[in-house]
Design a protein around this motif. Sequence first.
Motif, PDB file in Angstrom:
ATOM      1  N   ASP A 161       0.872  -1.172   0.000  1.00 33.52           N
ATOM      2  CA  ASP A 161       0.000   0.000   0.000  1.00 33.52           C
ATOM      3  C   ASP A 161       0.905   1.218   0.000  1.00 33.52           C
ATOM      4  OD1 ASP A 161      -2.161  -1.695   0.267  1.00 33.52           O
ATOM      5  OD2 ASP A 161      -2.150  -1.585   2.462  1.00 33.52           O
ATOM      6  N   THR A 168       0.594   5.550   0.061  1.00 32.52           N
ATOM      7  CA  THR A 168      -0.275   6.727   0.127  1.00 32.52           C
ATOM      8  C   THR A 168       0.555   7.991  -0.015  1.00 32.52           C
ATOM      9  OG1 THR A 168      -1.821   5.553   1.554  1.00 32.52           O
ATOM     10  CG2 THR A 168      -1.961   7.950   1.556  1.00 32.52           C
ATOM     11  N   ARG A 226       0.792  11.783   0.719  1.00 32.63           N
ATOM     12  CA  ARG A 226       0.134  12.742   1.621  1.00 32.63           C
ATOM     13  C   ARG A 226       1.138  13.759   2.129  1.00 32.63           C
ATOM     14  NH1 ARG A 226       1.154  11.004   7.021  1.00 32.63           N
ATOM     15  NH2 ARG A 226       1.855   8.845   7.124  1.00 32.63           N
ATOM     16  N   ASN A 230      -1.052  -0.585  -4.261  1.00 33.95           N
ATOM     17  CA  ASN A 230      -2.378   0.002  -4.012  1.00 33.95           C
ATOM     18  C   ASN A 230      -2.162   1.444  -3.598  1.00 33.95           C
ATOM     19  OD1 ASN A 230      -3.813  -2.586  -4.284  1.00 33.95           O
ATOM     20  ND2 ASN A 230      -2.653  -3.106  -2.449  1.00 33.95           N
ATOM     21  N   ARG A 247      -3.040   5.393  -2.955  1.00 36.27           N
ATOM     22  CA  ARG A 247      -4.070   6.344  -2.539  1.00 36.27           C
ATOM     23  C   ARG A 247      -3.502   7.744  -2.638  1.00 36.27           C
ATOM     24  NH1 ARG A 247      -8.949   5.343  -2.226  1.00 36.27           N
ATOM     25  NH2 ARG A 247      -9.108   7.195  -0.911  1.00 36.27           N
ATOM     26  N   ASN A 248      -4.292   8.640  -3.161  1.00 35.05           N
ATOM     27  CA  ASN A 248      -3.853  10.035  -3.235  1.00 35.05           C
ATOM     28  C   ASN A 248      -4.561  10.858  -2.160  1.00 35.05           C
ATOM     29  OD1 ASN A 248      -2.971  12.567  -3.820  1.00 35.05           O
ATOM     30  ND2 ASN A 248      -4.107  12.761  -5.748  1.00 35.05           N
ATOM     31  N   GLU A 249      -3.829  11.230  -1.138  1.00 38.52           N
ATOM     32  CA  GLU A 249      -4.376  12.113  -0.098  1.00 38.52           C
ATOM     33  C   GLU A 249      -3.735  13.493  -0.164  1.00 38.52           C
ATOM     34  OE1 GLU A 249      -4.134  10.048   3.666  1.00 38.52           O
ATOM     35  OE2 GLU A 249      -5.482   8.454   2.971  1.00 38.52           O
ATOM     36  N   THR A 300      -4.900  10.764 -10.949  1.00 36.70           N
ATOM     37  CA  THR A 300      -5.604  10.302  -9.758  1.00 36.70           C
ATOM     38  C   THR A 300      -5.954  11.519  -8.910  1.00 36.70           C
ATOM     39  OG1 THR A 300      -4.411   8.211  -9.821  1.00 36.70           O
ATOM     40  CG2 THR A 300      -5.469   8.798  -7.735  1.00 36.70           C
ATOM     41  N   GLY A 358      -8.210  12.088  -2.975  1.00 35.54           N
ATOM     42  CA  GLY A 358      -9.203  11.165  -2.434  1.00 35.54           C
ATOM     43  C   GLY A 358      -9.343   9.898  -3.263  1.00 35.54           C
ATOM     44  N   GLY A 359      -8.723   9.870  -4.442  1.00 34.31           N
ATOM     45  CA  GLY A 359      -8.845   8.715  -5.323  1.00 34.31           C
ATOM     46  C   GLY A 359      -7.686   7.747  -5.158  1.00 34.31           C
ATOM     47  N   GLY A 360      -7.724   6.704  -5.983  1.00 37.83           N
ATOM     48  CA  GLY A 360      -6.671   5.702  -5.922  1.00 37.83           C
ATOM     49  C   GLY A 360      -6.422   5.086  -7.280  1.00 37.83           C
ATOM     50  N   THR A 398      -4.501   1.231  -8.868  1.00 34.77           N
ATOM     51  CA  THR A 398      -3.701   0.039  -8.585  1.00 34.77           C
ATOM     52  C   THR A 398      -2.682  -0.165  -9.696  1.00 34.77           C
ATOM     53  OG1 THR A 398      -5.560  -0.949  -7.418  1.00 34.77           O
ATOM     54  CG2 THR A 398      -3.777  -2.427  -8.082  1.00 34.77           C
TER      55      THR A 398
END
Length: 472
Positions: free
Chosen positions: A54, A56, A58, A95, A97-99, A128, A131-133, A135
């Motif tokens: 995973d 992310t 941020r 995986n 995630r865009n924060e 992305t 809030g999106g992601g 893979t």
Amino acid sequence: MSIENTTLRLCPLLVAAAAGCAGDPASQPDGWDSAVALPRAVDRDSRADVVEIDLTARVAEVEIVPGKKTSAWTYDGGLPGPLIRARVGDRVIVNFRNELPAPTTIHWHGVRLLAQMDGAPGHSQPETAPGGGFTYDFVVPDAGLYWYHPHVDSAAQAGNGLYGALLVEDPAEPAALGDELVLVLSDMSLEDDGALSPPDQGGNFGTLFGREGGALLVNGRVNPVIGARAGLRQRWRLVNAARSRYFQLVLDDHRFLRIGGDGGLLEHPVEEDRIVLTPGERADVLIEPRGAPGATLPVRWVPYDRGYGSTFARPEVEAFRLRLADEPAAEDEPLPAIGRAISPLDTAGARRVDLQLTQQEGPGDLVLGINGVPSWEAEPLVAAVGETSVWTVENTMQFAHPFHLHGFFFQVLGDDGQPVRPLAWKDTVDVRVDGTTRFVVRYDNRPGMWMFHCHILDHADAGMMGMLNVVP
Ligand code: C2O
Ligand code: CU
Ligand code: CU
């Protein structure tokens, strides 16, 4: 991490018994790499040949200037992002995630993956959104050090801290090369209070020069200290992840044995008195530290002439230090044979691609281009799967440009049209002021849209970028 990273040089038991090799084997000093140890991405797939992580993006507070907080843009809260380790042929699943407060993508620089996984916005995937992601799912077919970074607003996003290393190991490689470190070289522009400087600092001239941050970073640290034992080799896997800064590293009274580059091992090692890396490039070097017990050896960044005033723009600075253990020099194992067979690509009948790296005239924001056209107006080049192509890239500007092609490795050609020795697979190569760089590439069966651009990311964002459409 530090334990996993430390390969103890144990006398093989049988040899030990026969030769009477007793007591502690020589090793790097305790905690030798703790100042630069990278967090490691956690593989949450139990299968041996699948690495699933995973990741992310941020904003996170990091400390670069002592006592000050910097709100950096990070992968998983660290600077650089976590080290991803895989073995040749593994499947890597990320995986993402865009924060962040902005859209982004991840590009896997140097990896020969399918175009849909390359992170090129509008071609591989949509951006992305916050809030999106997304893979990412790809196989890593080649051993070597790769890296990941955004491909949206790249100069700003990478400049704010978004980059990390991907190490693809080959279990068949000889083990006794040296105790290994992955060193992510970068820099960051900071205000006195630790805040990030604005990405457009310096206006058009900042863009033209390419923004170099005043804080020079090695694995996110300013001038970290790495422990060493005199006589014991270390293997440094380096990547230049800076937006614009070239790295030229020197260690007085020492020479480096360069064994690999962008796409894994070279045909044979070469001894060099410095390490030069343009943005995007990688190097795999062995170093055998020498000096008095307890000595501190500075590894210095020295200015590299990349054009217009660049050697005067910054004084030299210590990038990091080696501190030798307070012990006499140790004797390392003999160096095994290193290298690999690389066949020169045949240029007979190759299609020609002729490019000029250009600056547009005119008022307003600085616009750069390729063949006089900025990326947003350019028509893609077209090539066919299986085809071999010789690229000639001519520099018409007073600044050097590190030229990068996505998706495919190439071999750099000398003035005689032959591949330069030792043979090497590369994806990024310098085009010097008034210089012309040639390389040959063969498009294996991975059709799609592939980017090429200057890896001074300020230049790429100003238009020095194009697309190559490889059609089936
Ligand atoms: Cu590191 Cu488009 O590249
Ligand atoms: Cu790339
Ligand atoms: Cu450039």
